[in-house]
Design a protein around this motif. Structure first.
Motif, short mmCIF file in Angstrom:
data_model
loop_
_atom_site.label_atom_id
_atom_site.label_comp_id
_atom_site.label_asym_id
_atom_site.label_seq_id
_atom_site.Cartn_x
_atom_site.Cartn_y
_atom_site.Cartn_z
N GLU A 44 33.50 -17.50 51.06
CA GLU A 44 33.13 -16.11 51.30
C GLU A 44 32.68 -15.93 52.74
OE1 GLU A 44 30.49 -14.56 47.81
OE2 GLU A 44 29.83 -16.58 48.34
N LEU A 45 33.09 -14.83 53.35
CA LEU A 45 32.63 -14.51 54.69
C LEU A 45 31.21 -13.95 54.62
CD1 LEU A 45 33.22 -14.15 57.73
CD2 LEU A 45 34.04 -11.85 57.18
N LEU A 46 30.31 -14.54 55.40
CA LEU A 46 28.94 -14.06 55.43
C LEU A 46 28.75 -13.04 56.54
CD1 LEU A 46 27.02 -17.45 54.96
CD2 LEU A 46 27.63 -15.76 53.22
N ILE A 47 29.20 -13.41 57.75
CA ILE A 47 28.98 -12.56 58.91
C ILE A 47 29.96 -12.97 60.00
CG2 ILE A 47 27.21 -14.11 59.84
CD1 ILE A 47 25.77 -11.66 61.00
N TYR A 48 30.34 -12.01 60.86
CA TYR A 48 31.09 -12.43 62.02
C TYR A 48 30.66 -11.67 63.27
CZ TYR A 48 34.75 -8.74 62.46
OH TYR A 48 35.45 -7.57 62.67
N PHE A 49 30.83 -12.35 64.39
CA PHE A 49 30.47 -11.83 65.70
C PHE A 49 31.73 -11.67 66.55
CE2 PHE A 49 25.85 -12.65 65.61
CZ PHE A 49 25.76 -13.55 64.56
N ASN A 50 31.72 -10.65 67.37
CA ASN A 50 32.76 -10.50 68.38
C ASN A 50 32.04 -10.31 69.72
OD1 ASN A 50 35.61 -10.48 68.74
ND2 ASN A 50 35.50 -8.33 69.28
N ASN A 51 32.37 -11.15 70.68
CA ASN A 51 31.68 -11.11 71.98
C ASN A 51 30.17 -11.15 71.80
OD1 ASN A 51 34.09 -10.99 73.55
ND2 ASN A 51 34.26 -8.81 73.07
N ASN A 52 29.71 -12.02 70.93
CA ASN A 52 28.29 -12.30 70.66
C ASN A 52 27.59 -11.19 69.88
OD1 ASN A 52 29.02 -14.34 72.45
ND2 ASN A 52 27.83 -13.51 74.14
N VAL A 53 28.28 -10.15 69.53
CA VAL A 53 27.66 -9.03 68.82
C VAL A 53 28.04 -9.10 67.34
CG1 VAL A 53 27.58 -6.51 68.61
CG2 VAL A 53 27.75 -7.58 70.88
N PRO A 54 27.06 -8.99 66.43
CA PRO A 54 27.41 -9.00 65.00
C PRO A 54 28.19 -7.75 64.65
CG PRO A 54 25.07 -8.52 65.30
CD PRO A 54 25.60 -8.86 66.65
N ILE A 55 29.35 -7.94 64.06
CA ILE A 55 30.23 -6.82 63.74
C ILE A 55 30.13 -6.45 62.26
CG2 ILE A 55 32.62 -6.00 63.70
CD1 ILE A 55 31.42 -6.41 66.51
N ASP A 56 30.09 -7.45 61.41
CA ASP A 56 30.09 -7.19 59.97
C ASP A 56 29.22 -8.24 59.30
OD1 ASP A 56 32.73 -6.71 57.46
OD2 ASP A 56 30.56 -6.78 57.28
N ASP A 57 28.09 -7.83 58.78
CA ASP A 57 27.21 -8.76 58.06
C ASP A 57 27.12 -8.39 56.59
OD1 ASP A 57 23.91 -7.41 58.96
OD2 ASP A 57 25.71 -6.48 58.10
N SER A 58 28.11 -7.68 56.11
CA SER A 58 28.05 -7.20 54.72
C SER A 58 28.09 -8.34 53.71
CB SER A 58 29.19 -6.22 54.43
OG SER A 58 30.44 -6.82 54.68
N GLY A 59 28.53 -9.51 54.14
CA GLY A 59 28.58 -10.65 53.23
C GLY A 59 27.30 -11.46 53.16
N MET A 60 26.35 -11.14 53.99
CA MET A 60 25.07 -11.87 53.97
C MET A 60 24.38 -11.54 52.64
SD MET A 60 24.67 -13.60 56.80
CE MET A 60 23.22 -13.59 57.87
N PRO A 61 24.05 -12.56 51.85
CA PRO A 61 23.58 -12.31 50.49
C PRO A 61 22.28 -11.52 50.39
CG PRO A 61 23.62 -14.67 50.98
CD PRO A 61 24.17 -13.99 52.15
N GLU A 62 21.35 -11.77 51.23
CA GLU A 62 20.07 -11.05 51.17
C GLU A 62 19.29 -11.29 52.44
OE1 GLU A 62 17.61 -13.42 48.06
OE2 GLU A 62 19.71 -13.64 47.51
N ASP A 63 18.11 -10.67 52.49
CA ASP A 63 17.32 -10.72 53.72
C ASP A 63 16.86 -12.11 54.10
OD1 ASP A 63 15.67 -7.49 53.18
OD2 ASP A 63 17.67 -8.05 53.89
N ARG A 64 16.94 -13.02 53.19
CA ARG A 64 16.53 -14.39 53.52
C ARG A 64 17.48 -15.03 54.52
NH1 ARG A 64 17.19 -17.89 50.10
NH2 ARG A 64 18.59 -16.83 48.63
N PHE A 65 18.67 -14.46 54.63
CA PHE A 65 19.69 -14.99 55.53
C PHE A 65 19.70 -14.17 56.82
CE2 PHE A 65 22.49 -17.89 53.04
CZ PHE A 65 21.83 -17.82 51.83
N SER A 66 19.76 -14.90 57.95
CA SER A 66 19.91 -14.21 59.23
C SER A 66 20.77 -15.07 60.14
CB SER A 66 18.55 -13.94 59.88
OG SER A 66 17.89 -15.16 60.16
#
Lengths: 115, 111
Positions: A44-66
């Motif tokens: 599963e995709l958790l998060i991805y960055f483009n040019n160091n900027v987070p673009i999509d973090d919708s896969g991060m399960p909850e606030d415990r993840f950063s």
């Protein structure tokens, strides 16, 4: 190039502890991805960055993840506090996006066990 | 919803036999489809992508939009093909690293 480098390869920790996973992408790549692999849910995709900027973090399960990417050559995925259900293999991957995408290059993964 | 389905968790064949690893997808737009492979103790790596229309290590995959399938085929399996295979989908307009993976199929080629 050594490819995408992840550390540590294995991490065993107790529930409630903070865990930090590290990733060095391939030099020249401008996109970085964090994936999680479990038996139940596969990759599963958790998060991805483009040019160091987070673009999509919708896969991060909850606030415990950063996740952070302070510069083009380093990213971290932090879990605080960790729970047994976070046990999985965490993959970092990088690619070049724009004007002819390069394939996604994966690291060897970090196997996390939370007891 | 976008989804990739690989119905077989394990496919076991004998060396020299034909192989077909099934992959079906659900996506209303124009997807890009990929096959990734993970050999034992190695990292996950791209095997092929549908837009390249190439054969890698004897494997081919054709995108069938009518059947929403992207099955991976090889006419004669080799023992070194034993690995975990993942089918993946990307929205055509988005970053092709943002992938939705299937659950994976373990291919076991017996001597």
């Amino acid at each position: 190039d050594a490819g995408v480098i992840q550390s540590p390869r294995h991490e065993v920790t107790e529930m409630g502890q903070e865990v930090t996973l590290r990733c060095k992408p391939i030099s020249g790549h401008n996109s970085l991805f964090w994936y999680r692999q479990t038996m139940m849910r596969g990759l599963e995709l958790l998060i991805y960055f483009n040019n160091n900027v987070p673009i999509d973090d919708s896969g991060m399960p909850e606030d415990r993840f950063s996740a952070k990417m302070p510069n083009a050559s380093f990213s971290t995925l932090k879990i605080q506090p960790s729970e047994p259900r976070d046990s999985a293999v965490y993959f970092c991957a990088s690619s070049f996006f724009g004007g002819g995408d390069s394939p996604l290059h994966f690291g060897n993964g970090t196997r996390l066990t939370v007891t | 919803a976008q989804r990739v389905t690989q119905p077989e968790k394990l496919l076991s064949v004998f060396k020299g036999a034909p192989v077909e690893l099934k992959c079906n997808y659900s996506y209303s737009g124009s997807p890009e489809l990929f096959w990734y492979v993970q050999y034992s103790r190695q990292r996950l790596q791209l095997l092929l992508r549908h837009i390249s229309r190439e054969s890698i290590k004897g494997f081919t995959a054709d995108l069938n939009k009518g059947e929403t399938s992207f099955h991976l085929k090889k006419p004669f399996a080799q023992e070194e093909d034993s690995a975990m295979y993942y089918c993946a989908l990307s929205r055509g307009s988005s970053n092709t690293g943002k992938l939705i993976f299937g659950q994976g199929t373990t291919l076991q080629v017996k001597p």
